[in-house]
Design an enzyme around this catalytic site. Structure first.
Site, PDB file in Angstrom:
ATOM      1  N   ASP A  17       0.831  -1.203   0.000  1.00  0.00           N
ATOM      2  CA  ASP A  17       0.000   0.000   0.000  1.00  0.00           C
ATOM      3  C   ASP A  17       0.869   1.259   0.000  1.00  0.00           C
ATOM      4  O   ASP A  17       2.013   1.230   0.457  1.00  0.00           O
ATOM      5  CB  ASP A  17      -0.922  -0.020   1.235  1.00  0.00           C
ATOM      6  N   HIS A  34       3.001   3.404  -8.779  1.00  0.00           N
ATOM      7  CA  HIS A  34       2.776   1.993  -9.108  1.00  0.00           C
ATOM      8  C   HIS A  34       3.988   1.428  -9.858  1.00  0.00           C
ATOM      9  O   HIS A  34       4.401   0.296  -9.630  1.00  0.00           O
ATOM     10  CB  HIS A  34       1.509   1.841  -9.961  1.00  0.00           C
ATOM     11  N   LEU A 128      11.048 -20.324  -4.359  1.00  0.00           N
ATOM     12  CA  LEU A 128      10.037 -19.427  -3.792  1.00  0.00           C
ATOM     13  C   LEU A 128       8.743 -19.578  -4.585  1.00  0.00           C
ATOM     14  O   LEU A 128       8.766 -19.618  -5.822  1.00  0.00           O
ATOM     15  CB  LEU A 128      10.510 -17.960  -3.878  1.00  0.00           C
TER      16      LEU A 128
HETATM   17  C1  IPE Z   1      -5.573  -2.873  -0.783  1.00  0.00           C
HETATM   18  O1  IPE Z   1      -5.190  -1.541  -0.789  1.00  0.00           O
HETATM   19  C2  IPE Z   1      -5.407  -3.451  -2.157  1.00  0.00           C
HETATM   20  C3  IPE Z   1      -4.042  -3.608  -2.635  1.00  0.00           C
HETATM   21  C4  IPE Z   1      -2.954  -3.315  -1.966  1.00  0.00           C
HETATM   22  C5  IPE Z   1      -3.914  -4.179  -3.937  1.00  0.00           C
HETATM   23  P1  IPE Z   1      -6.238  -0.351  -0.970  1.00  0.00           P
HETATM   24  O2  IPE Z   1      -5.455   0.900  -0.924  1.00  0.00           O
HETATM   25  O3  IPE Z   1      -7.057  -0.587  -2.181  1.00  0.00           O
HETATM   26  O4  IPE Z   1      -7.164  -0.540   0.311  1.00  0.00           O
HETATM   27  P2  IPE Z   1      -8.057   0.486   1.123  1.00  0.00           P
HETATM   28  O5  IPE Z   1      -9.057   1.042   0.163  1.00  0.00           O
HETATM   29  O6  IPE Z   1      -7.149   1.559   1.625  1.00  0.00           O
HETATM   30  O7  IPE Z   1      -8.665  -0.313   2.221  1.00  0.00           O
HETATM   31  C1  IPE Z   2      -1.307   0.278  -3.452  1.00  0.00           C
HETATM   32  O1  IPE Z   2      -1.134   1.654  -3.466  1.00  0.00           O
HETATM   33  C2  IPE Z   2      -1.450  -0.303  -4.830  1.00  0.00           C
HETATM   34  C3  IPE Z   2      -2.820  -0.726  -5.160  1.00  0.00           C
HETATM   35  C4  IPE Z   2      -3.857  -0.666  -4.373  1.00  0.00           C
HETATM   36  C5  IPE Z   2      -3.008  -1.274  -6.484  1.00  0.00           C
HETATM   37  P1  IPE Z   2      -2.354   2.635  -3.501  1.00  0.00           P
HETATM   38  O2  IPE Z   2      -2.679   2.954  -4.929  1.00  0.00           O
HETATM   39  O3  IPE Z   2      -3.510   2.120  -2.721  1.00  0.00           O
HETATM   40  O4  IPE Z   2      -1.715   3.900  -2.801  1.00  0.00           O
HETATM   41  P2  IPE Z   2      -2.420   4.895  -1.799  1.00  0.00           P
HETATM   42  O5  IPE Z   2      -3.042   4.092  -0.707  1.00  0.00           O
HETATM   43  O6  IPE Z   2      -3.451   5.643  -2.599  1.00  0.00           O
HETATM   44  O7  IPE Z   2      -1.320   5.779  -1.330  1.00  0.00           O
HETATM   45 MG    MG Z   3      -4.082   2.324  -0.755  1.00  0.00          MG
END
Ligand code: IPE
Ligand code: IPE
Ligand code: MG
Length: 233
Positions: A17, A34, A128
């Protein structure tokens, strides 16, 4: 080289995240976060091999992530496509077996044969097991498993191994529909750094925290080494 004195978790799962926040903090478009996150995936898989982790499950795209703007969804799927096209040979060389968990029926058509060939070509990998969760919802996975599985063993077989250590980056402390069944007794470690900044050092830090935990699974800590003989009648 640093050696570890603590036990290594067999199955580590990571909620990657904070890509968006990493990019925003640098005045970059979310996509750049990303893209940087893919490098962290590579670093983490390599570190996992060095540390002796058997299974690494990474949350790449949740079923709820379809709610994001179309441009971001497209960018994430393009990155996955690019990852599959470029990393497979590396995975094969490093002994990484790659699997993709989650729904496939909503993915762009050209991704499915790529996923299948990635899984096929890396199948012999034994150093792995890298599982990428894509269009993944743990609730959906549990519902699907429950259609066929009746016992805990059958559930475990349908869903995959229990998680020993669950890591989430970017400071959030929730599961967001990831591996709910498999995390029944997982130790959870929440790290403040964003996913693009994650690497071997952060993984070691999480493993060290894991090593300090006492896992009891409902029993008592094995301080005396005595076997617990009580069983409910
Ligand atoms: C969870 O993260 C999904 C992934 C890391 C792929 P999100 O950023 O989508 O989750 P919420 O919305 O903060 O719970
Ligand atoms: C995690 O990073 C990647 C995915 C959920 C695909 P986020 O895109 O959720 O990044 P934040 O939470 O907005 O910073
Ligand atoms: Mg996120």
């Amino acid at each position: 080289m640093m050696t570890s004195t603590f036990s290594i978790p067999a199955h580590v799962a990571i909620i990657m995240d904070g890509n968006g926040r990493w990019a925003s903090a640098r005045s970059l478009p979310r996509f750049e976060g990303h893209r940087e996150g893919v490098h962290a995936v590579r670093r983490t898989a390599e570190a996992a091999i060095r540390l002796g982790i058997q299974t690494l499950t990474l949350y790449a795209f949740s079923s709820d992530n379809w709610k994001r703007p179309k441009t971001e969804v497209r960018a994430l799927l393009l990155l996955l496509r690019h990852y599959l096209l470029t990393e497979i040979e590396e995975c094969r060389r490093k002994g990484i077996r790659l699997s993709v968990i989650g729904r496939r029926d909503r993915l762009p058509g050209d991704l499915i044969p790529l996923i299948e060939s990635a899984e096929g070509e890396t199948a012999p990998g034994s150093r792995l097991h890298l599982r990428l969760a894509v269009d993944y919802s743990s609730r959906d996975a549990i519902l699907n498993a429950s259609r066929n599985a009746r016992t805990r063993e059958e559930f475990t077989h349908a869903l995959g191994p229990d998680v020993d250590l669950l890591i989430r980056t970017a400071g959030e402390q929730r599961l967001s529909d990831f591996l709910l069944w498999e995390c029944a007794y997982a130790e959870m470690v929440f790290l403040p750094l964003s996913w693009p900044d994650f690497g071997e050092q952060s993984l070691r830090e999480a493993l060290a925290a894991y090593g300090r935990r006492v896992r009891k699974f409902g029993g008592l800590a094995a301080v005396t080494g005595e076997a617990l003989e009580y069983a409910p009648s």
